[in-house]
Scaffold this motif. Structure first.
Motif, mmCIF file in Angstrom:
data_model
loop_
_atom_site.group_PDB
_atom_site.id
_atom_site.type_symbol
_atom_site.label_atom_id
_atom_site.label_comp_id
_atom_site.label_asym_id
_atom_site.label_seq_id
_atom_site.Cartn_x
_atom_site.Cartn_y
_atom_site.Cartn_z
ATOM 1 N N ILE A 29 0.654 -1.317 0.303
ATOM 2 C CA ILE A 29 -0.166 0.263 -0.105
ATOM 3 C C ILE A 29 0.680 0.958 0.340
ATOM 4 N N LEU A 30 0.201 2.143 -0.595
ATOM 5 C CA LEU A 30 1.026 3.286 -0.828
ATOM 6 C C LEU A 30 0.218 4.793 0.346
ATOM 7 N N LEU A 31 0.523 5.221 0.953
ATOM 8 C CA LEU A 31 0.581 6.162 1.798
ATOM 9 C C LEU A 31 0.982 8.111 1.023
ATOM 10 N N HIS A 32 0.378 9.054 0.458
ATOM 11 C CA HIS A 32 0.666 9.920 0.166
ATOM 12 C C HIS A 32 0.675 11.320 0.909
ATOM 13 N N PRO A 33 1.675 12.402 0.854
ATOM 14 C CA PRO A 33 1.974 13.536 1.464
ATOM 15 C C PRO A 33 0.515 13.721 2.011
ATOM 16 N N HIS A 34 0.784 14.943 2.564
ATOM 17 C CA HIS A 34 -0.321 15.603 3.454
ATOM 18 C C HIS A 34 -1.481 16.396 2.519
ATOM 19 N N PRO A 35 -2.522 16.582 3.792
ATOM 20 C CA PRO A 35 -3.730 16.204 3.184
ATOM 21 C C PRO A 35 -4.097 18.105 2.774
ATOM 22 N N SER A 59 0.094 -7.107 -5.397
ATOM 23 C CA SER A 59 -1.041 -6.617 -6.428
ATOM 24 C C SER A 59 -0.929 -4.881 -5.178
ATOM 25 N N VAL A 60 -0.279 -4.154 -5.284
ATOM 26 C CA VAL A 60 -0.836 -2.816 -5.096
ATOM 27 C C VAL A 60 -2.065 -1.579 -4.794
ATOM 28 N N LEU A 61 -1.624 -1.191 -4.030
ATOM 29 C CA LEU A 61 -3.280 -0.049 -3.712
ATOM 30 C C LEU A 61 -2.936 1.393 -3.464
ATOM 31 N N ARG A 62 -2.847 2.361 -3.886
ATOM 32 C CA ARG A 62 -2.649 3.533 -4.124
ATOM 33 C C ARG A 62 -4.534 3.977 -3.028
ATOM 34 N N PHE A 63 -4.543 4.977 -2.127
ATOM 35 C CA PHE A 63 -5.860 5.663 -2.099
ATOM 36 C C PHE A 63 -5.991 7.080 -1.398
ATOM 37 N N ASN A 64 -7.022 7.523 -1.223
ATOM 38 C CA ASN A 64 -7.377 9.218 -0.649
ATOM 39 C C ASN A 64 -7.440 8.506 0.797
ATOM 40 N N PHE A 65 -6.832 9.848 1.491
ATOM 41 C CA PHE A 65 -7.113 9.525 3.323
ATOM 42 C C PHE A 65 -7.608 10.501 3.046
ATOM 43 N N ARG A 66 -8.777 10.403 4.723
ATOM 44 C CA ARG A 66 -10.005 11.260 4.366
ATOM 45 C C ARG A 66 -10.524 12.666 4.171
ATOM 46 N N GLY A 67 -11.128 13.365 3.318
ATOM 47 C CA GLY A 67 -11.650 14.506 2.923
ATOM 48 C C GLY A 67 -10.713 14.666 1.551
#
Length: 215
Positions: A29-35, A59-67
């Motif tokens: 899984i990949l986690l993006h920079p500051h929302p 198998s790979v997932l990227r996603f948007n944090f809340r908001g």
């Protein structure tokens, strides 16, 4: 890369997912920079690393944090985002129950969240931490760091001074049984402007070495 929607603690979470063809394929899984500073799952570094893991059979997932984007909820200063990441990993594992290798990669704010999740989920066996905000956030919870991994930052990073990342890595390198690698990219700023190809190559070389050893 199909769009996916799954349930998180604050409601719907939006993601992009690639399912590997091989049974028991590794997951990441990949986690993006500051929302609140424009970070999304479409960040160029996230997108590049997503392609890297995909090309290595994950198998790979990227996603948007809340908001962010179509993900519901409001920014929660880290606590909620950590819960989002845990839900994302749960979702990914639900489709890959036979996966024996699990990686996590985070960029900037996402690196801080990713390392917290690493401490809570023993199945995570490797990490890539890009431009960690070592000056802004407390990383002392990494005592000890439970998995080997890679830290990468830019020589010209004015958001988090390279010295702060070096200090963090130096503390982690003293732990038995854990190997922490640290790369500094010459001329790169916090966003790796014009240096994303260099960053991706470093991450690819590290990932390939790890996968070869653990095969």
């Amino acid at each position: 890369m199909p769009e996916v929607i799954f349930n998180g603690p604050a409601g719907r979470i939006e993601g992009r997912y690639h399912q590997a063809k091989a049974t028991g394929a590794p997951i990441a899984i990949l986690l993006h920079p500051h929302p609140t500073f424009g970070g999304t799952m479409n960040n160029p570094i996230v997108h590049s690393l997503y392609g890297l893991f995909q090309s290595r059979g994950f198998s790979v997932l990227r996603f948007n944090f809340r908001g962010v984007g179509r993900s519901q909820g409001l920014f929660d200063n880290g606590a909620g985002e950590l819960s989002d990441a845990a839900s994302a990993l749960d979702w990914l594992q639900s489709f890959n129950r036979e996966a024996k290798i699990c990686w996590i990669a985070g960029i900037s704010f996402g690196a801080w969240i990713s390392m917290q999740l690493l401490m809570r989920r023993p199945e995570i066996s490797g990490f890539i931490s890009v431009a960690p905000l070592a000056k802004h956030y407390d990383f002392s919870f990494l005592a000890p760091c439970p998995a080997s991994g890679l830290f990468v930052n830019g020589e010209k990073d004015t958001v988090t001074a390279p010295e702060a990342v070096h200090s963090l890595v130096s503390k982690l390198k003293t732990q038995k049984g854990i190997t922490i690698e640290h790369k500094v990219i010459p001329g790169a700023n916090h966003f790796f402007q014009d240096k994303i190809d260099d960053l991706t190559k470093i991450c690819a070389d590290y990932l390939d070495r790890r996968l070869t050893r653990e095969a």
